[in-house]
Write an enzyme that holds these catalytic residues in place. Structure first.
Site, mmCIF file in Angstrom:
data_model
loop_
_atom_site.group_PDB
_atom_site.id
_atom_site.type_symbol
_atom_site.label_atom_id
_atom_site.label_comp_id
_atom_site.label_asym_id
_atom_site.label_seq_id
_atom_site.Cartn_x
_atom_site.Cartn_y
_atom_site.Cartn_z
ATOM 1 N N GLU A 1 3.924 -1.119 -10.175
ATOM 2 C CA GLU A 1 3.991 0.242 -9.619
ATOM 3 C C GLU A 1 5.398 0.826 -9.688
ATOM 4 O O GLU A 1 5.984 1.233 -8.678
ATOM 5 C CB GLU A 1 3.485 0.231 -8.162
ATOM 6 C CG GLU A 1 2.022 -0.132 -8.052
ATOM 7 C CD GLU A 1 1.464 -0.086 -6.628
ATOM 8 O OE1 GLU A 1 2.244 -0.242 -5.683
ATOM 9 O OE2 GLU A 1 0.252 0.100 -6.477
ATOM 10 N N GLU B 1 -5.552 -3.130 -10.066
ATOM 11 C CA GLU B 1 -5.699 -3.176 -8.604
ATOM 12 C C GLU B 1 -6.716 -2.126 -8.195
ATOM 13 O O GLU B 1 -6.648 -0.985 -8.668
ATOM 14 C CB GLU B 1 -4.384 -2.852 -7.883
ATOM 15 C CG GLU B 1 -3.395 -3.976 -7.831
ATOM 16 C CD GLU B 1 -2.195 -3.660 -6.955
ATOM 17 O OE1 GLU B 1 -2.375 -2.986 -5.913
ATOM 18 O OE2 GLU B 1 -1.097 -4.088 -7.312
HETATM 19 C C1 BGP Z 1 -0.276 -1.725 -3.965
HETATM 20 C C2 BGP Z 1 0.558 -2.958 -4.193
HETATM 21 C C3 BGP Z 1 -0.030 -4.251 -3.722
HETATM 22 C C4 BGP Z 1 -1.024 -4.134 -2.596
HETATM 23 C C5 BGP Z 1 -1.855 -2.889 -2.571
HETATM 24 C C6 BGP Z 1 -2.655 -2.655 -1.312
HETATM 25 O O1 BGP Z 1 0.543 -0.633 -3.766
HETATM 26 O O2 BGP Z 1 0.877 -3.135 -5.555
HETATM 27 O O3 BGP Z 1 0.995 -5.177 -3.570
HETATM 28 O O4 BGP Z 1 -0.638 -4.660 -1.408
HETATM 29 O O5 BGP Z 1 -1.091 -1.746 -2.829
HETATM 30 O O6 BGP Z 1 -1.833 -2.132 -0.311
HETATM 31 P P1 BGP Z 1 -1.836 -2.667 1.161
HETATM 32 O O7 BGP Z 1 -1.537 -4.120 1.049
HETATM 33 O O8 BGP Z 1 -0.771 -1.925 1.842
HETATM 34 O O9 BGP Z 1 -3.174 -2.397 1.695
#
Ligand code: BGP
Length: 478
Positions: free
Chosen positions: A175, A376
Site C-alpha cells: 500500500e 487483500e
Molecule cells: C490494509 C493493510 C493490512 C491490513 C488491512 C486491514 O490496509 O495492508 O495490513 O491490516 O488493511 O486493516 P485492519 O487490520 O485495520 O482492519
C-alpha cells in the site's frame, strides 16, 4: 462463473501482524513493535520506551513464527495455491545497516518457503509491509532520508539472492499510496522521529510524506530493474490500497472532487510504478499544496526503467466524494469519506461494496493493461463461538461470495485477473486498531485483546466453504 485455469487462490498475511517472536533469533525492533494496542474508539500509541504499562500486540501476535508448519498445513487443506506473506526486514537486518544479514532470520524464511513448497503453495512476498527497522526512524527520520534507498536495495539483493529458487512473486511496498494520506506517517514512510504519544496527536507533514514517497518510488524502481536484469523468472508487482470514490451526487463539483480523489489517492503511485513517470495532474496538486519534491538527476530515468509486471491491490470499501461540508462521513481503511446510503457497513463501520470491486477491476485494467491481483479483501468482524463451540461465520461467507462473484464478472468483462488472496486468512492483529477482536480469518486463533489465549487454531465455517470454492475453481459458491 469462470475463473481461468491456474487462478491463484490463497490468502494474505503480514509478518508484523502474525509472526510474533519480536525479539527472537536476533531480530531487531521494527516500527510496529513500538506501537501499542488500541480499539475502535481509542487510538494506538507510539511508545518506544516499551513500558510494561502498555500492551504491544506485534510482540506475540498469533506466533506464526512457532506455528508456521501447522498454519501452512491448514492453508494447504483449504487448497491454497498461493500464500501472501511479508519478510520482516529487521529479522534480516536488525538495524537495517549491517553488512551481513542475520542468518537465523534468513533460515526462518527458508523453512517457511520450504514448507510452502512441500504443500505445493507458491509464496507471494511483500518485501516491505510497514516493517521498517525502528532505529532508522530515530537516525534518519524514516524514508525522508534518501539513504534508505540504498539500505532497501541491499536488503532486497540479499533476499533475492538467497530465495531466488523459492520465490517468484514479489511486491516492493505494501500500500505505497497510504502515504498520500496522513496515515502513511505512522505506517509507511515513518517520519515521526522523537515522537511518542497517541497516533491522534501525530503531526502531519505532507511535504515530508511526498519526499519520502519519492524515495520509495526510486527504491522500488531500482529493485524492479535489478530483479529483471538478474532474475528473469521473477514477477515484480506494486501494491496499492484501492479506496475508490464515487461522486456523491451528479453535481459536477462532486464529480470533479471524485476525480481528484481518484487521481491523488488511487492513481498517483501506480501511475509512477506502472507507467514510469509522475502524472501530469500531480504538478498542479504540488503547486497548490506547497509541496516540493527534490529529485536527483537520474531519478526520472530510474522510474522509467523500473516499471512493474503486475498490479496488486487491497480492496475493502468504496467512498463518496462530496463538496457539501454537512454530508455524513463514514470511517474506513486509512481514511474516511462521504457515506453511501446504498451500502451496508461492517462492525467497524467500513462500507461493503462488492460491485465496487468489479468497477474497480475494470478501471484499473482499462488504465494499465497488465495482469491484476486482489491481494487483500475481507470482513473484519466479531466472531463468537456458538453453543456447539464452533464459529458459524455465514456473514463472512456472504461477504466473500459476493466479492468473488464480482471478480468473475470482471473477468467476463475482459479483465486479466491472476489471483485472490483474502486478507487475514488466519486471524491476526488489526493494523488500524491493534485489536485481535477484529477477525478476518477462516481460521480462528484463540488469542484475545488482553494478550491472553492459548493460540490454538480452529476451522471456521468459512474454512470449509472456501475449500469448496477453491476445489471448484470458483464454480461452487453455494
Ligand atoms: C490494509 C493493510 C493490512 C491490513 C488491512 C486491514 O490496509 O495492508 O495490513 O491490516 O488493511 O486493516 P485492519 O487490520 O485495520 O482492519
Amino acid at each position: 462463473m469462470k475463473f481461468p485455469e491456474g487462478f491463484l487462490w490463497g490468502g494474505a498475511t503480514a509478518a508484523n501482524q502474525c509472526e510474533g517472536a519480536w525479539d527472537v533469533g536476533g531480530k531487531g525492533v521494527s516500527v510496529p513493535d513500538i506501537i501499542t494496542n488500541g480499539s475502535h474508539t481509542t487510538p494506538r500509541r507510539i511508545e518506544p520506551g516499551l513500558s510494561s504499562e502498555y500492551l504491544y500486540p506485534s510482540h506475540e501476535a498469533i506466533d506464526f513464527y512457532h506455528h508456521y508448519e501447522e498454519d501452512i498445513a491448514l492453508f494447504a487443506e483449504m487448497g491454497f495455491k498461493v500464500f501472501r506473506m511479508s519478510i520482516n526486514w529487521p529479522r534480516i537486518f536488525p538495524t537495517g545497516e549491517e553488512t551481513e544479514p542475520n542468518e537465523e532470520g534468513m533460515a526462518f524464511y527458508d523453512r517457511v518457503f520450504d514448507c510452502c513448497k512441500k504443500h505445493g503453495i507458491e509464496p507471494l512476498v511483500t518485501i516491505s509491509h510497514y516493517e521498517l527497522p525502528y532505529i532508522l526512524v530515530e537516525k534518519y527520520n524514516g524514508w525522508t532520508d534518501r539513504r534508505l534507498i540504498d539500505l532497501y536495495m541491499n536488503y532486497c539483493q540479499v533476499i533475492f539472492d538467497r530465495y531466488q529458487d523459492k520465490v517468484k512473486y514479489w511486491l516492493t511496498f505494501n500500500e505505497i499510496n497510504c502515504s498520500t494520506m496522513y496515515t502513511g506517517t505512522m505506517e509507511s514512510v515513518n517520519n515521526f522521529r522523537s515522537f511518542h504519544g497517541s497516533l491522534a496527536d501525530l503531526v502531519d507533514k505532507p511535504d515530508e510524506r511526498y519526499q519520502a514517497m519519492h524515495h520509495q518510488f526510486v527504491a522500488s524502481a531500482r529493485v524492479v530493474k535489478y530483479a529483471h536484469e538478474h532474475f528473469p523468472q521473477f514477477k515484480m508487482g506494486c501494491m496499492i490500497a484501492q479506496l475508490p470514490y464515487y461522486p456523491h451526487t451528479c453535481n459536477p463539483d462532486d464529480v470533479l472532487a471524485a476525480q481528484q480523489q481518484m487521481r491523488m489517492i488511487n492513481w498517483f503511485c501506480s501511475d509512477i510504478q506502472v507507467r514510469g513517470e509522475y502524472p501530469s495532474y500531480s504538478r498542479r496538486f504540488f503547486q497548490e499544496n506547497n509541496i516540493t519534491v527534490q529529485q536527483n538527476p537520474g531519478d526520472a530515468e530510474e522510474l522509467r526503467q523500473g516499471t512493474v509486471d503486475f498490479y496488486t491491490f487491497s480492496y475493502y470499501m468504496t467512498f463518496c466524494a462530496s463538496t457539501d461540508p454537512n454530508v455524513e462521513i463514514t470511517p474506513g481503511n486509512l481514511l474516511g469519506g462521504a457515506r453511501n446510503p446504498y451500502l451496508e457497513v461492517s462492525d467497524w463501520g467500513w462500507q461493503i461494496d462488492p460491485k465496487g470491486l468489479r468497477w474497480c477491476l475494470n478501471e484499473i485494467y482499462d488504465r494499465y493493461r497488465i495482469p491484476l491481483m486482489v491481494v487483500e479483501n475481507g470482513l473484519g468482524a466479531y466472531d463468537k463461538k456458538d453453543a456447539d463451540g464452533k464459529i458459524h461465520d455465514d456473514y463472512r461467507i456472504d461477504y466473500m461470495r459476493q466479492h468473488i462473484e464480482q471478480m468473475a464478472e470482471a473477468i467476463a468483462d475482459g479483465v486479466d485477473l491472476m489471483g485472490y488472496t483474502p486478507w487475514g486468512c488466519i486471524d491476526l492483529v488489526s493494523l488500524s486498531t491493534g485489536e485481535m477482536a477484529k477477525r478476518y480469518g477462516m481460521i480462528y486463533v484463540n488469542k484475545f485483546d488482553d494478550g491472553t489465549g492459548d493460540l490454538s487454531r480452529e476451522r471456521k465455517d468459512s474454512f470449509f466453504w472456501y475449500k469448496k470454492v477453491i476445489a471448484s475453481n470458483g464454480e461452487d459458491l453455494s
